[in-house]
Motif scaffolding. Structure first.
Motif, mmCIF file in Angstrom:
data_model
loop_
_atom_site.group_PDB
_atom_site.id
_atom_site.type_symbol
_atom_site.label_atom_id
_atom_site.label_comp_id
_atom_site.label_asym_id
_atom_site.label_seq_id
_atom_site.Cartn_x
_atom_site.Cartn_y
_atom_site.Cartn_z
ATOM 1 N N ASP A 1 2.501 72.311 -61.855
ATOM 2 C CA ASP A 1 1.372 71.552 -62.232
ATOM 3 C C ASP A 1 0.136 71.848 -61.780
ATOM 4 O O ASP A 1 -0.830 71.246 -62.027
ATOM 5 C CB ASP A 1 1.704 69.945 -61.874
ATOM 6 C CG ASP A 1 1.983 69.797 -60.485
ATOM 7 O OD1 ASP A 1 2.100 70.771 -59.798
ATOM 8 O OD2 ASP A 1 1.901 68.640 -59.891
ATOM 9 N N ARG A 2 0.056 73.101 -60.938
ATOM 10 C CA ARG A 2 -1.158 73.364 -60.343
ATOM 11 C C ARG A 2 -0.852 74.663 -60.327
ATOM 12 O O ARG A 2 0.068 75.524 -59.997
ATOM 13 C CB ARG A 2 -1.461 72.811 -58.984
ATOM 14 C CG ARG A 2 -1.603 71.223 -58.966
ATOM 15 C CD ARG A 2 -1.645 70.769 -57.721
ATOM 16 N NE ARG A 2 -2.744 71.103 -56.738
ATOM 17 C CZ ARG A 2 -3.075 70.771 -55.514
ATOM 18 N NH1 ARG A 2 -2.075 70.136 -54.730
ATOM 19 N NH2 ARG A 2 -4.279 71.241 -55.105
ATOM 20 N N HIS B 1 0.911 76.493 -57.389
ATOM 21 C CA HIS B 1 2.276 76.459 -57.210
ATOM 22 C C HIS B 1 3.300 77.299 -58.335
ATOM 23 O O HIS B 1 4.461 77.307 -58.507
ATOM 24 C CB HIS B 1 2.994 74.766 -57.567
ATOM 25 C CG HIS B 1 2.522 74.036 -56.786
ATOM 26 N ND1 HIS B 1 2.102 72.732 -56.844
ATOM 27 C CD2 HIS B 1 2.011 74.068 -55.453
ATOM 28 C CE1 HIS B 1 1.617 71.927 -55.674
ATOM 29 N NE2 HIS B 1 1.532 73.167 -54.893
ATOM 30 N N SER C 1 -4.210 80.041 -64.892
ATOM 31 C CA SER C 1 -4.538 78.716 -65.337
ATOM 32 C C SER C 1 -3.579 78.262 -66.133
ATOM 33 O O SER C 1 -2.645 78.826 -66.682
ATOM 34 C CB SER C 1 -5.751 78.611 -66.267
ATOM 35 O OG SER C 1 -5.779 79.716 -67.210
#
Length: 413
Positions: free
Chosen positions: A202-203, A206, A394
C-alpha cells in the motif's frame, strides 16, 4: 640380513603410480621380454583427465592395450588400493610405492593384414576399442555398443529434423516476430534477478522492502565503514570528487546529507553500500578473498560473493565470475537502493554512467522493476541539454507489457 623396515614413497614419479598388469587371455611365455609404453592425457589442468593413462605392450604375435578410464576399466582400482614394495636385500630397507592395476586386452581386427595398416592407424582410439568389443566383447558390451551407435544415428536424424522445423518456423512467423519473442524472453530473464516485489503493497517503500536489500545484521555492519561518509565536510567531498574515489551518484548525494544524526547515518550507510555495489560490478573474475579491500566488513564481502557472482570452471579451478546476468542483478539492487535514498525517484542516467551500461539496458531493468520512466534536464557531469531519464516507483504499479517491437537504430551521419 638385518630386520626389514619399510618406508612409504608415494608415486614412483610425479603423479604417476607404478603399473601392475594382468593379461586377459592368459599367461605369457616370456614376460621379461615385454616392453611397455605409457600415454598420458594432455589435459593436465582437468582434475579428472590428468590421471588418465593408456598402457600399450607388443609381443611378436599380438598388441595389448589397457587403460584406467572409460566403461571397461577395472572396478578394483576404485575399490582397493595397490602398493608395490622394492626390497634392498643388503640394507633390509623396503621402498613402498603406489600402484595401479591395468587389464591388458589383445587388440585385433578381422581385416587387418601386415601390408594394409594405413586405414587402421587412422582410426580413433574409440573406434579401435569398438573393434575389440565386436571381436571379443561380452554380450553386455556388444549390446551397449549397438545402442550407442543407434543413438548416434538418432541424434543425426533429430538434428536434421530440428533444422528443418526451425526453417519452417522462420518462414511461417517471420524474423520480426521472432525478434520480439527474443526481446520478451530477455525481459523474463532479467526478472529472475530482481529483488522480491510485493505487488500488493500500500506504500512505495513496501514494494521493495529495505530488509530484502540489506538484512539488519548487514546494515549494522555498515556503521563503521560509513562513518567517514557521515562526517564528511564540504572540503572532504571536493577532495573525494577530485580523486574520483566514489561514483557520481554518491558524490552528489553527499552534498545533501540530513542534519539529523540518525537520518544522516542511515543515508551514509546506504550510500556506502551502493558505491560498493557499483565498484563490484566493474570486476570480471574475482581472484582475491576480499575483493573490496580490508575495510569492507566480512559479512558484506560474503554477501557480494554469494549473491552477485556465479561459479565457473577454468584451468582446473573454480572461480567466481561477475557475469552479464549478475551485473543485471547488481543493477537492479542499485536502482532499488537509490529509490530508497531519493524518496522513490532516481536519475537513471547518472546510474547508467556510473555502471558503464547502455541506456537500453538500464531502461529494460527499470521497466522490469515496474518504474515509470520520464525525462528531465540535468547536470551531474553531463551536458545541460542532455536529457536524463528518471525512474519513479509509484502506486498502482504499471502492468508489464511485452516490447512493441525493435527499437529504431540511431542513424550516424
Amino acid at each position: 640380513m638385518a630386520a626389514a623396515t619399510w618406508r612409504y614413497r608415494g608415486d614412483l614419479e610425479a603423479e604417476r603410480p607404478a603399473a601392475l598388469v594382468r593379461f586377459a587371455n592368459g599367461r605369457l611365455r616370456s614376460p621379461e621380454s615385454l616392453r611397455f609404453t605409457v600415454y598420458r592425457s594432455r589435459d593436465t589442468a582437468h582434475p579428472r583427465k590428468r590421471h588418465r593413462r593408456i598402457l600399450v605392450s607388443e609381443t611378436e604375435r599380438l598388441c595389448y592395450v589397457g587403460h584406467n578410464f572409460g566403461s571397461g576399466v577395472m572396478r578394483c582400482n576404485s575399490l582397493c588400493r595397490y602398493f608395490v614394495g622394492v626390497l634392498d636385500k643388503e640394507s633390509g630397507q623396503m621402498e613402498v610405492y603406489n600402484a595401479e592395476m591395468f587389464n591388458m586386452q589383445p587388440l585385433l581386427s578381422d581385416n587387418l593384414i601386415p601390408d594394409d595398416t594405413k586405414d587402421y592407424q587412422k582410426k580413433s582410439y574409440r573406434e579401435k576399442v569398438d573393434l575389440c568389443i565386436e571381436a571379443f566383447g561380452t554380450s553386455k558390451q556388444k549390446r551397449a555398443l549397438s545402442s550407442r551407435r543407434m543413438n548416434a544415428v538418432g541424434s543425426d536424424i533429430v538434428s536434421t529434423a530440428v533444422t528443418k522445423a526451425a526453417a519452417n518456423i522462420i518462414d511461417a512467423k517471420g524474423v520480426t516476430a521472432l525478434m520480439q519473442d527474443v526481446a520478451q524472453d530477455d525481459v523474463q530473464t532479467i526478472s529472475a534477478f530482481l529483488p522480491p516485489c510485493h505487488e500488493d503493497a500500500d506504500r512505495p517503500e513496501h514494494v521493495y522492502k529495505f530488509e530484502d536489500i540489506l538484512s539488519p545484521t548487514e546494515y549494522e555492519a555498515l556503521r563503521v565503514p560509513a562513518a567517514a561518509l557521515a562526517s564528511a565536510t564540504a572540503e572532504d567531498i571536493a577532495r573525494r570528487a577530485e580523486e574520483r574515489s566514489h561514483c557520481s551518484f554518491v558524490l552528489e548525494e553527499l552534498k545533501f546529507l540530513p542534519a539529523d544524526e540518525k537520518s544522516r547515518d542511515h543515508k551514509a550507510r546506504c550510500l556506502w553500500f551502493l558505491d560498493t555495489l557499483i565498484k563490484f560490478s566493474h570486476l570480471k573474475v574475482i581472484k582475491k578473498k576480499h575483493p573490496m579491500g580490508p575495510e569492507c566488513p566480512h559479512i558484506i564481502s560474503r554477501k557480494l560473493m554469494k549473491s552477485f557472482t556465479s561459479l565457473t570452471y577454468n584451468n582446473g579451478s573454480v572461480q567466481n565470475l561477475v557475469s552479464a546476468s549478475m551485473k543485471a542483478k547488481i543493477t537492479a539492487y542499485v536502482i532499488v537502493l537509490a529509490l530508497h535514498i531519493n524518496n522513490f525517484q532516481t536519475d537513471l542516467t547518472v546510474l547508467q554512467n556510473d555502471m558503464k551500461l547502455q541506456e537500453s539496458r538500464i531502461l529494460d531493468i527499470a521497466k522490469a522493476l515496474r518504474l515509470k520512466i520520464s525525462k528531465a534536464k540535468g547536470g551531474l557531469g553531463l551536458e545541460n541539454d542532455q536529457n536524463h531519464k528518471l525512474g519513479t516507483l509509484s502506486l498502482p504499479l504499471p502492468v508489464q507489457k511485452a516490447p512493441a517491437g525493435q527499437r529504431k537504430r540511431r542513424k550516424i551521419n
